[in-house]
Design a protein around this motif. Structure first.
Motif, PDB file in Angstrom:
ATOM      1  N   GLU A  20      -9.041   0.942  46.874  1.00 33.09           N
ATOM      2  CA  GLU A  20     -10.079  -0.072  47.075  1.00 33.09           C
ATOM      3  C   GLU A  20     -11.300   0.597  47.703  1.00 33.09           C
ATOM      4  OE1 GLU A  20      -8.530  -1.777  51.410  1.00 33.09           O
ATOM      5  OE2 GLU A  20      -8.159  -2.912  49.570  1.00 33.09           O
ATOM      6  N   PRO A  21     -12.489   0.044  47.492  1.00 30.17           N
ATOM      7  CA  PRO A  21     -13.710   0.637  48.043  1.00 30.17           C
ATOM      8  C   PRO A  21     -13.730   0.591  49.573  1.00 30.17           C
ATOM      9  CG  PRO A  21     -14.215  -0.927  46.284  1.00 30.17           C
ATOM     10  CD  PRO A  21     -12.767  -1.122  46.639  1.00 30.17           C
ATOM     11  N   ARG A  22     -14.319   1.643  50.162  1.00 27.95           N
ATOM     12  CA  ARG A  22     -14.488   1.706  51.609  1.00 27.95           C
ATOM     13  C   ARG A  22     -15.829   2.348  51.930  1.00 27.95           C
ATOM     14  NH1 ARG A  22      -9.382   4.667  51.973  1.00 27.95           N
ATOM     15  NH2 ARG A  22     -10.531   6.243  53.148  1.00 27.95           N
ATOM     16  N   GLY A  23     -16.585   1.734  52.848  1.00 24.49           N
ATOM     17  CA  GLY A  23     -17.840   2.306  53.303  1.00 24.49           C
ATOM     18  C   GLY A  23     -19.052   1.751  52.586  1.00 24.49           C
ATOM     19  N   PRO A  54     -17.612   4.947  47.247  1.00 26.25           N
ATOM     20  CA  PRO A  54     -16.680   4.166  48.069  1.00 26.25           C
ATOM     21  C   PRO A  54     -15.202   4.333  47.705  1.00 26.25           C
ATOM     22  CG  PRO A  54     -18.564   2.825  47.446  1.00 26.25           C
ATOM     23  CD  PRO A  54     -18.630   4.072  46.611  1.00 26.25           C
ATOM     24  N   VAL A  55     -14.892   4.850  46.507  1.00 23.83           N
ATOM     25  CA  VAL A  55     -13.483   5.000  46.123  1.00 23.83           C
ATOM     26  C   VAL A  55     -13.055   6.455  46.010  1.00 23.83           C
ATOM     27  CG1 VAL A  55     -13.393   2.771  44.957  1.00 23.83           C
ATOM     28  CG2 VAL A  55     -13.972   4.823  43.634  1.00 23.83           C
ATOM     29  N   PHE A  56     -13.933   7.378  46.410  1.00 23.38           N
ATOM     30  CA  PHE A  56     -13.618   8.805  46.329  1.00 23.38           C
ATOM     31  C   PHE A  56     -13.338   9.342  47.728  1.00 23.38           C
ATOM     32  CE2 PHE A  56     -14.829  13.303  46.475  1.00 23.38           C
ATOM     33  CZ  PHE A  56     -14.065  13.818  45.438  1.00 23.38           C
ATOM     34  N   VAL A  57     -12.132   9.865  47.932  1.00 22.76           N
ATOM     35  CA  VAL A  57     -11.734  10.431  49.222  1.00 22.76           C
ATOM     36  C   VAL A  57     -11.582  11.943  49.052  1.00 22.76           C
ATOM     37  CG1 VAL A  57     -10.015  10.437  51.065  1.00 22.76           C
ATOM     38  CG2 VAL A  57     -10.529   8.306  49.834  1.00 22.76           C
ATOM     39  N   PRO A  58     -12.435  12.743  49.693  1.00 20.57           N
ATOM     40  CA  PRO A  58     -12.334  14.202  49.553  1.00 20.57           C
ATOM     41  C   PRO A  58     -10.973  14.717  49.998  1.00 20.57           C
ATOM     42  CG  PRO A  58     -14.396  13.568  50.621  1.00 20.57           C
ATOM     43  CD  PRO A  58     -13.554  12.337  50.558  1.00 20.57           C
ATOM     44  N   SER A 116     -13.749   7.888  52.839  1.00 20.42           N
ATOM     45  CA  SER A 116     -14.367   7.941  51.518  1.00 20.42           C
ATOM     46  C   SER A 116     -15.723   8.627  51.624  1.00 20.42           C
ATOM     47  CB  SER A 116     -14.547   6.529  50.959  1.00 20.42           C
ATOM     48  OG  SER A 116     -15.643   5.880  51.586  1.00 20.42           O
ATOM     49  N   ALA A 117     -16.268   9.032  50.478  1.00 21.42           N
ATOM     50  CA  ALA A 117     -17.591   9.647  50.479  1.00 21.42           C
ATOM     51  C   ALA A 117     -18.644   8.682  50.998  1.00 21.42           C
ATOM     52  CB  ALA A 117     -17.953  10.103  49.068  1.00 21.42           C
ATOM     53  N   ALA A 118     -18.412   7.376  50.852  1.00 23.79           N
ATOM     54  CA  ALA A 118     -19.357   6.378  51.345  1.00 23.79           C
ATOM     55  C   ALA A 118     -19.268   6.178  52.853  1.00 23.79           C
ATOM     56  CB  ALA A 118     -19.116   5.042  50.642  1.00 23.79           C
ATOM     57  N   GLU A 119     -18.267   6.782  53.490  1.00 18.61           N
ATOM     58  CA  GLU A 119     -18.125   6.692  54.943  1.00 18.61           C
ATOM     59  C   GLU A 119     -18.632   7.946  55.651  1.00 18.61           C
ATOM     60  OE1 GLU A 119     -14.316   3.914  55.803  1.00 18.61           O
ATOM     61  OE2 GLU A 119     -13.847   5.710  54.626  1.00 18.61           O
ATOM     62  N   LEU A 120     -19.041   8.951  54.896  1.00 17.80           N
ATOM     63  CA  LEU A 120     -19.574  10.176  55.483  1.00 17.80           C
ATOM     64  C   LEU A 120     -21.045   9.991  55.823  1.00 17.80           C
ATOM     65  CD1 LEU A 120     -18.100  12.816  52.994  1.00 17.80           C
ATOM     66  CD2 LEU A 120     -17.111  12.049  55.162  1.00 17.80           C
ATOM     67  N   THR A 121     -21.538  10.764  56.788  1.00 15.63           N
ATOM     68  CA  THR A 121     -22.966  10.766  57.060  1.00 15.63           C
ATOM     69  C   THR A 121     -23.675  11.503  55.923  1.00 15.63           C
ATOM     70  OG1 THR A 121     -22.978  12.876  58.254  1.00 15.63           O
ATOM     71  CG2 THR A 121     -22.477  10.878  59.531  1.00 15.63           C
ATOM     72  N   PRO A 122     -24.965  11.262  55.737  1.00 14.64           N
ATOM     73  CA  PRO A 122     -25.686  11.995  54.697  1.00 14.64           C
ATOM     74  C   PRO A 122     -25.576  13.511  54.861  1.00 14.64           C
ATOM     75  CG  PRO A 122     -27.005  10.137  55.432  1.00 14.64           C
ATOM     76  CD  PRO A 122     -25.824  10.221  56.358  1.00 14.64           C
ATOM     77  N   GLU A 123     -25.606  13.987  56.101  1.00 15.24           N
ATOM     78  CA  GLU A 123     -25.513  15.422  56.343  1.00 15.24           C
ATOM     79  C   GLU A 123     -24.137  15.963  55.971  1.00 15.24           C
ATOM     80  OE1 GLU A 123     -28.814  13.638  58.264  1.00 15.24           O
ATOM     81  OE2 GLU A 123     -26.680  13.162  58.519  1.00 15.24           O
ATOM     82  N   GLU A 124     -23.090  15.202  56.297  1.00 14.12           N
ATOM     83  CA  GLU A 124     -21.734  15.624  55.918  1.00 14.12           C
ATOM     84  C   GLU A 124     -21.590  15.671  54.402  1.00 14.12           C
ATOM     85  OE1 GLU A 124     -18.673  14.082  59.340  1.00 14.12           O
ATOM     86  OE2 GLU A 124     -19.656  12.536  58.131  1.00 14.12           O
ATOM     87  N   LYS A 125     -22.138  14.681  53.752  1.00  9.97           N
ATOM     88  CA  LYS A 125     -22.028  14.625  52.288  1.00  9.97           C
ATOM     89  C   LYS A 125     -22.791  15.785  51.643  1.00  9.97           C
ATOM     90  CE  LYS A 125     -22.759  11.705  48.268  1.00  9.97           C
ATOM     91  NZ  LYS A 125     -23.378  10.484  47.726  1.00  9.97           N
TER      92      LYS A 125
END
Length: 215
Positions: free
Chosen positions: A162-165, A173-177, A183-192
Motif C-alpha cells: 500500500e502507498p506510504r508517504g 509511495p509504493v517503492f521501498v529501497p 518508501s521513497a515518498a518518505e525520504l527527504t529530497p536530499e536522501e532521495k
C-alpha cells in the motif's frame, strides 16, 4: 575598485514541465559544486512539436525528447525517461510506467493498477527497480553535429502492498529501497537524490555539465 561582472550562466533546457525535476537537477549541481548552469523548464519557452515517445528503451525515449528540445530551443537539453521495472511482471511497466493505467501522468491510477496486479505476489517476489536514462544533447556550433551523451541509473527495491508517504511523485509511495524500511515518498529530497535512479543518472552527467558551464 569596480566589481567584476560575473560570467553569464549557460541556460540548459530540462525537457519537463515537472518543477520537481528542475529542483532535483539544481540540488545535484549544488551538491557537486557546479556553477554557471541555469536550468530552464518547458513552461519557460515557447511550445514546440514533441515527437511521440515510441522508443523500446528508456535510453531511446530520453534521446527523442532531448533532441527535440535542443533543436527547438537552440539550448543544450537534458531529458530523462524513467519508470519502474517489476521482476514479477517481467520488467513491466518499464517504458509504459507513466501511462500504465491508460492515461499519461495519472500517478494514483497507475499505482493502484500496479498494486492490483501484484495482489497475489508474495513479499519475497516483489522486487523491482526504478530505472532512469538521462540524455544530454548539445547543439553543434553553426548547425554542426550535436553532441549526445546518454547515462543510466538504477535503484533496487521492492513493491509495498500500500502507498506510504507524501513526498516524491509517480510510484515513490509504493517503492521501498532495499536498504531501508521507508518508501521513497518518505525520504527527504536530499536522501532521495543521494540514492535514487534519477539522482544517479544526473550525477553521471555532472562532468559534461561542468565542462559546458566552463565553455
Amino acid at each position: 575598485m569596480p566589481e567584476t561582472a560575473s560570467a553569464p550562466e549557460t541556460r540548459v533546457l530540462v525537457a519537463s514541465r515537472n518543477p520537481k525535476k528542475l529542483r532535483e537537477l539544481r540540488r545535484v549541481l549544488d551538491a557537486a559544486g557546479v556553477v554557471g548552469i541555469e536550468p530552464v523548464g518547458l513552461d519557460e519557452i515557447p511550445p514546440y512539436p514533441e515527437t511521440p515517445e515510441t522508443g523500446a528503451t528508456f535510453e531511446e525515449n530520453a534521446l527523442i525528447k532531448a533532441r527535440d528540445g535542443a533543436a527547438a530551443s537552440g539550448m543544450p537539453c537534458i531529458a530523462d525517461d524513467s519508470g519502474i521495472a517489476v521482476d514479477a511482471l517481467s520488467g513491466m511497466p518499464g517504458v509504459l510506467s507513466a501511462r500504465w493505467s491508460g492515461r499519461h501522468g495519472a500517478d494514483a491510477a497507475n499505482t493502484a493498477l500496479l498494486l492490483a496486479q501484484l495482489t497475489d505476489v508474495p513479499d519475497d517476489r516483489r522486487g523491482g527497480a526504478f530505472v532512469s536514462a538521462c540524455a544530454l544533447v548539445v547543439p553543434g556550433p553553426d548547425g554542426g553535429e550535436a553532441e549526445e551523451i546518454v547515462v543510466r541509473g538504477e535503484w533496487r527495491g521492492r513493491i509495498a502492498r500500500e502507498p506510504r508517504g507524501d513526498g516524491g511523485f509517480g510510484y515513490d509511495p509504493v517503492f521501498v529501497p532495499d536498504d531501508d524500511t521507508r518508501s521513497a515518498a518518505e525520504l527527504t529530497p536530499e536522501e532521495k537524490d543521494a540514492r535514487s535512479h534519477r539522482g544517479a543518472a544526473l550525477t553521471r552527467l555532472v562532468p559534461a555539465l561542468r565542462a559546458l558551464a566552463q565553455r
